[in-house]
Design an enzyme around this catalytic site. Structure first.
Site, PDB file in Angstrom:
ATOM      1  N   ALA A   1       0.819  -1.215   0.000  1.00 22.74           N
ATOM      2  CA  ALA A   1       0.000   0.000   0.000  1.00 22.74           C
ATOM      3  C   ALA A   1       0.851   1.262   0.000  1.00 22.74           C
ATOM      4  O   ALA A   1       1.241   1.773   1.053  1.00 22.74           O
ATOM      5  CB  ALA A   1      -0.944  -0.015   1.198  1.00 22.74           C
TER       6      ALA A   1
ATOM      7  N   GLY B   1       9.690  -6.207  -8.052  1.00 25.39           N
ATOM      8  CA  GLY B   1       8.382  -6.636  -8.559  1.00 25.39           C
ATOM      9  C   GLY B   1       8.278  -6.599 -10.075  1.00 25.39           C
ATOM     10  O   GLY B   1       7.474  -7.309 -10.668  1.00 25.39           O
ATOM     11  N   ARG B   2       9.113  -5.781 -10.702  1.00 32.29           N
ATOM     12  CA  ARG B   2       9.036  -5.681 -12.171  1.00 32.29           C
ATOM     13  C   ARG B   2       9.385  -7.009 -12.839  1.00 32.29           C
ATOM     14  O   ARG B   2       9.034  -7.229 -14.005  1.00 32.29           O
ATOM     15  CB  ARG B   2       9.951  -4.556 -12.679  1.00 32.29           C
ATOM     16  CG  ARG B   2       9.336  -3.229 -12.354  1.00 32.29           C
ATOM     17  CD  ARG B   2      10.141  -2.013 -12.703  1.00 32.29           C
ATOM     18  NE  ARG B   2       9.468  -0.886 -12.061  1.00 32.29           N
ATOM     19  CZ  ARG B   2      10.046   0.153 -11.510  1.00 32.29           C
ATOM     20  NH1 ARG B   2      11.359   0.276 -11.539  1.00 32.29           N
ATOM     21  NH2 ARG B   2       9.331   1.106 -10.929  1.00 32.29           N
TER      22      ARG B   2
ATOM     23  N   GLU C   1       2.785  -0.155 -11.052  1.00 30.70           N
ATOM     24  CA  GLU C   1       4.188  -0.522 -10.748  1.00 30.70           C
ATOM     25  C   GLU C   1       5.184   0.282 -11.574  1.00 30.70           C
ATOM     26  O   GLU C   1       6.164  -0.242 -12.085  1.00 30.70           O
ATOM     27  CB  GLU C   1       4.396  -2.033 -10.913  1.00 30.70           C
ATOM     28  CG  GLU C   1       3.349  -2.794 -10.101  1.00 30.70           C
ATOM     29  CD  GLU C   1       3.735  -4.170  -9.671  1.00 30.70           C
ATOM     30  OE1 GLU C   1       4.905  -4.365  -9.303  1.00 30.70           O
ATOM     31  OE2 GLU C   1       2.864  -5.042  -9.695  1.00 30.70           O
TER      32      GLU C   1
ATOM     33  N   ILE D   1      -8.447  -9.753 -34.630  1.00 30.58           N
ATOM     34  CA  ILE D   1      -8.451 -10.976 -35.456  1.00 30.58           C
ATOM     35  C   ILE D   1      -9.749 -11.749 -35.265  1.00 30.58           C
ATOM     36  O   ILE D   1     -10.282 -12.345 -36.200  1.00 30.58           O
ATOM     37  CB  ILE D   1      -7.215 -11.855 -35.103  1.00 30.58           C
ATOM     38  CG1 ILE D   1      -5.951 -11.228 -35.694  1.00 30.58           C
ATOM     39  CG2 ILE D   1      -7.385 -13.296 -35.577  1.00 30.58           C
ATOM     40  CD1 ILE D   1      -4.653 -11.929 -35.303  1.00 30.58           C
TER      41      ILE D   1
ATOM     42  N   GLY E   1     -12.655 -10.506 -34.562  1.00 30.78           N
ATOM     43  CA  GLY E   1     -13.867  -9.746 -34.863  1.00 30.78           C
ATOM     44  C   GLY E   1     -14.763  -9.689 -33.636  1.00 30.78           C
ATOM     45  O   GLY E   1     -14.282  -9.551 -32.505  1.00 30.78           O
TER      46      GLY E   1
HETATM   47  C1  LIG Z   1      -5.898  -1.716 -11.014  1.00 28.64           C
HETATM   48  C2  LIG Z   1      -4.858  -1.003 -10.224  1.00 28.64           C
HETATM   49  C3  LIG Z   1      -4.201  -1.655  -9.197  1.00 28.64           C
HETATM   50  C4  LIG Z   1      -3.263  -0.975  -8.419  1.00 28.64           C
HETATM   51  N1  LIG Z   1      -2.660  -1.618  -7.362  1.00 28.64           N
HETATM   52  C5  LIG Z   1      -1.844  -0.920  -6.539  1.00 28.64           C
HETATM   53  C6  LIG Z   1      -1.308  -1.541  -5.344  1.00 28.64           C
HETATM   54  O1  LIG Z   1      -1.542  -2.729  -5.073  1.00 28.64           O
HETATM   55  N2  LIG Z   1      -0.537  -0.792  -4.512  1.00 28.64           N
HETATM   56  C7  LIG Z   1      -0.246   0.533  -4.771  1.00 28.64           C
HETATM   57  O2  LIG Z   1       0.453   1.133  -3.980  1.00 28.64           O
HETATM   58  N3  LIG Z   1      -0.724   1.136  -5.887  1.00 28.64           N
HETATM   59  C8  LIG Z   1      -1.512   0.452  -6.773  1.00 28.64           C
HETATM   60  N4  LIG Z   1      -2.044   1.047  -7.898  1.00 28.64           N
HETATM   61  C9  LIG Z   1      -1.734   2.452  -8.144  1.00 28.64           C
HETATM   62  C10 LIG Z   1      -0.713   2.646  -9.256  1.00 28.64           C
HETATM   63  O3  LIG Z   1       0.548   2.235  -8.824  1.00 28.64           O
HETATM   64  C11 LIG Z   1      -0.762   4.131  -9.660  1.00 28.64           C
HETATM   65  O4  LIG Z   1      -1.977   4.320 -10.336  1.00 28.64           O
HETATM   66  C12 LIG Z   1       0.418   4.528 -10.513  1.00 28.64           C
HETATM   67  O5  LIG Z   1       1.587   4.623  -9.745  1.00 28.64           O
HETATM   68  C13 LIG Z   1       0.193   5.867 -11.232  1.00 28.64           C
HETATM   69  O6  LIG Z   1      -0.199   6.840 -10.315  1.00 28.64           O
HETATM   70  P1  LIG Z   1      -1.491   7.745 -10.585  1.00 28.64           P
HETATM   71  O7  LIG Z   1      -2.583   6.852 -11.012  1.00 28.64           O
HETATM   72  O8  LIG Z   1      -1.675   8.577  -9.390  1.00 28.64           O
HETATM   73  O9  LIG Z   1      -1.102   8.621 -11.827  1.00 28.64           O
HETATM   74  P2  LIG Z   1      -0.196   9.965 -11.745  1.00 28.64           P
HETATM   75  O10 LIG Z   1       1.043   9.708 -10.975  1.00 28.64           O
HETATM   76  O11 LIG Z   1      -1.054  11.106 -11.313  1.00 28.64           O
HETATM   77  O12 LIG Z   1       0.177  10.143 -13.259  1.00 28.64           O
HETATM   78  C14 LIG Z   1      -0.700  10.766 -14.226  1.00 28.64           C
HETATM   79  C15 LIG Z   1      -0.046  10.632 -15.584  1.00 28.64           C
HETATM   80  O13 LIG Z   1       1.230  11.302 -15.595  1.00 28.64           O
HETATM   81  C16 LIG Z   1       2.212  10.398 -16.109  1.00 28.64           C
HETATM   82  N5  LIG Z   1       3.547  10.684 -15.598  1.00 28.64           N
HETATM   83  C17 LIG Z   1       4.064  10.384 -14.393  1.00 28.64           C
HETATM   84  N6  LIG Z   1       5.364  10.744 -14.310  1.00 28.64           N
HETATM   85  C18 LIG Z   1       5.663  11.314 -15.515  1.00 28.64           C
HETATM   86  C19 LIG Z   1       6.844  11.888 -16.074  1.00 28.64           C
HETATM   87  N7  LIG Z   1       7.972  11.957 -15.377  1.00 28.64           N
HETATM   88  N8  LIG Z   1       6.773  12.389 -17.327  1.00 28.64           N
HETATM   89  C20 LIG Z   1       5.627  12.322 -18.048  1.00 28.64           C
HETATM   90  N9  LIG Z   1       4.486  11.770 -17.573  1.00 28.64           N
HETATM   91  C21 LIG Z   1       4.505  11.292 -16.332  1.00 28.64           C
HETATM   92  C22 LIG Z   1       1.719   9.036 -15.656  1.00 28.64           C
HETATM   93  O14 LIG Z   1       2.330   7.988 -16.378  1.00 28.64           O
HETATM   94  C23 LIG Z   1       0.247   9.168 -15.951  1.00 28.64           C
HETATM   95  O15 LIG Z   1       0.026   8.951 -17.315  1.00 28.64           O
HETATM   96  C24 LIG Z   1      -2.964   0.380  -8.708  1.00 28.64           C
HETATM   97  C25 LIG Z   1      -3.601   1.034  -9.769  1.00 28.64           C
HETATM   98  C26 LIG Z   1      -4.544   0.359 -10.530  1.00 28.64           C
HETATM   99  C27 LIG Z   1      -5.211   1.068 -11.654  1.00 28.64           C
END
Ligand SMILES: Cc1cc2nc3c(=O)[nH]c(=O)nc-3n(C[C@H](O)[C@H](O)[C@H](O)COP(=O)(O)OP(=O)(O)OC[C@H]3O[C@@H](n4cnc5c(N)ncnc54)[C@H](O)[C@@H]3O)c2cc1C
Length: 398
Positions: free
Chosen positions: A136, A254-255, A375, A349, A351
């Site tokens: 979290a 994790g990656r 991640e 593919i 449809g």
């Molecule tokens: C289904 C799901 C499961 C998840 N599970 C977990 C979990 O188990 N634990 C947990 O901690 N989190 C979890 N997350 C959260 C996830 O890690 C975040 O959504 C993610 O880190 C992106 O953060 P954000 O959504 O706040 O987007 P933001 O950080 O607000 O980003 C908004 C946009 O800006 C872009 N951006 C960011 N940095 C840059 C940069 N340097 N240059 C240009 N663009 C940039 C991002 O890629 C994105 O497109 C989950 C999310 C989802 C959708």
């Protein structure tokens, strides 16, 4: 004419897999065919995590992944972890993510930074499938900018009081414990962040679930709330102020499982597309004979091999003791974008069939989109790789 099965990793000499890796992969494949395949569609429809299957998988002794035997795990190497997660990723990105996450994003922080008591309390039951953990970090106002978190940890006599909320956390309503990050001293920035283990049932701690998501339907994703939540000193993981380091170590490791599960997803899409292209006849011939269909299959085959090479290279480097952040980012970024494109083409593919609930490609399409965000999003990975390539960030080799 029968269709040759798609090459599995042990057939690729570049990957250098041993007989033991081969046997492990087959074992996981047999397990998944028997226990996971029959329930996946139903769980997707119900947005339910198949915890009973996880428990059953615990009985194989493989669930703990790279957790060493002294801590109750099977002590697999990282290549084995990839082979196992790739097989599961063919079926479900979320289930594969849970299994792969055990010894990486969920468990690695405790293994490396946790106390003996924390390791024996959480990891052993975890490895047997008797308890589930979650990670979290994210909040409503801080995702990519994780260090900007607002959840606060206040030191008091004998422990800490946590206030705030986490958002978008996997397994929010099913996990038994959570690795939670909170800020203890905003003036210290990331060096003020602490990591804690919080057990379900702790007073002042509650969880919620988001329904009707685009993808990750098995993930029980939701929010965590902390309202004057008291945690004893024994809940702190590592030293105070080490939380950000623990988070980045866990996500970086994790990656590996992300690359492996996405590679499995690419394989599933290619498999389904090949079968469909050969059996679906239009204009008096199978669509497999249409060149515009063939080009999609070609690109899928190349994506499978490239995703695998990048992911197994990362695994091999980890097994050799390297930290390999650059390689991890490359594996994660490539496989996430590749599965997005491959799943898109695999739906095309088929449809209309590709849109239906029976389509594996449809499910992978939904989960691929999630994987481009979680991640470390695509943009975050590109930024990291650029910094390594330009020498702004130095690769840590060991
Ligand atoms: C289904 C799901 C499961 C998840 N599970 C977990 C979990 O188990 N634990 C947990 O901690 N989190 C979890 N997350 C959260 C996830 O890690 C975040 O959504 C993610 O880190 C992106 O953060 P954000 O959504 O706040 O987007 P933001 O950080 O607000 O980003 C908004 C946009 O800006 C872009 N951006 C960011 N940095 C840059 C940069 N340097 N240059 C240009 N663009 C940039 C991002 O890629 C994105 O497109 C989950 C999310 C989802 C959708």
């Amino acid at each position: 004419m029968d269709l040759e099965p798609l090459p599995s990793p042990e057939h690729d000499p570049m990957l250098g897999l041993t007989e033991a890796h081969h046997e492990l992969r087959e074992r996981v494949d047999r397990f998944a065919t028997e226990h996971l395949d029959p329930v996946i569609a139903e769980c997707e429809a119900e947005e339910r995590f198949p915890r009973e299957v996880l428990q059953k998988f615990g009985e194989t002794g493989l669930l703990g992944g790279t957790i060493p035997s002294e801590q109750g795990g099977p002590g697999l190497d990282n290549i084995s972890l990839c082979a196992m997660v790739e097989e599961l990723g063919r079926r479900s990105q979320v289930f594969a993510g849970m299994v792969g996450g055990m010894s990486t994003v969920f468990g690695a922080g405790l293994l490396r930074y946790g106390s003996d008591d924390q390791r024996s309390r959480y990891l052993q039951r975890f490895a047997r499938g008797e308890s589930m953990g979650a990670f979290a970090l994210t909040e409503a106002r801080s995702g990519s900018d994780a260090a900007g978190m607002e959840t606060a940890a206040r030191k008091v006599d004998g422990g800490w009081v946590i206030d705030g909320a986490k958002a978008w956390i996997d397994f929010s309503t099913v996990a038994d414990w959570f690795l939670v990050f909170a800020q203890s001293d905003p003036s210290q920035g990331r060096h003020g962040i602490c990591a804690f283990v919080v057990e379900r049932g702790t007073e002042g701690f509650s969880t919620s679930e988001y329904r009707n998501k685009l993808g990750w339907r098995l993930g029980s994703v939701g929010g965590l709330e902390f309202d004057q939540c008291f945690l004893p000193d024994t809940a702190l993981v590592g030293e105070a102020g080490k939380g950000y380091e623990i988070a980045m170590y866990s996500v970086g490791y994790g990656r590996l499982q992300v690359g492996a599960r996405l590679t499995g997803g690419i394989r599933a899409c290619l498999d389904e597309s090949r079968e469909y292209a050969r059996s679906r006849r239009i204009f008096d011939k199978p669509i497999a004979e249409l060149q515009l269909i063939q080009t999609k299959i070609v690109d899928m085959g190349i994506a499978l091999d490239t995703g695998r090479y990048l992911t197994y290279r990362f695994a091999r480097m980890l097994d050799e003791g390297h930290i390999a952040r650059r390689e991890g980012s490359m594996a994660k970024l490539y496989t996430a974008e590749a599965l997005m494109q491959v799943a898109h083409d695999a739906v095309q593919i088929q449809g209309a069939r590709g849109i239906g609930e029976d389509s594996v490609a449809g499910r992978m399409f939904r989960d691929a989109k999630v994987s481009e965000i979680v991640e470390g999003s695509n943009e975050v990975q590109r930024t990291l790789i650029a910094e390594y390539e330009l020498g702004i960030r130095r690769p840590k080799r060991r």
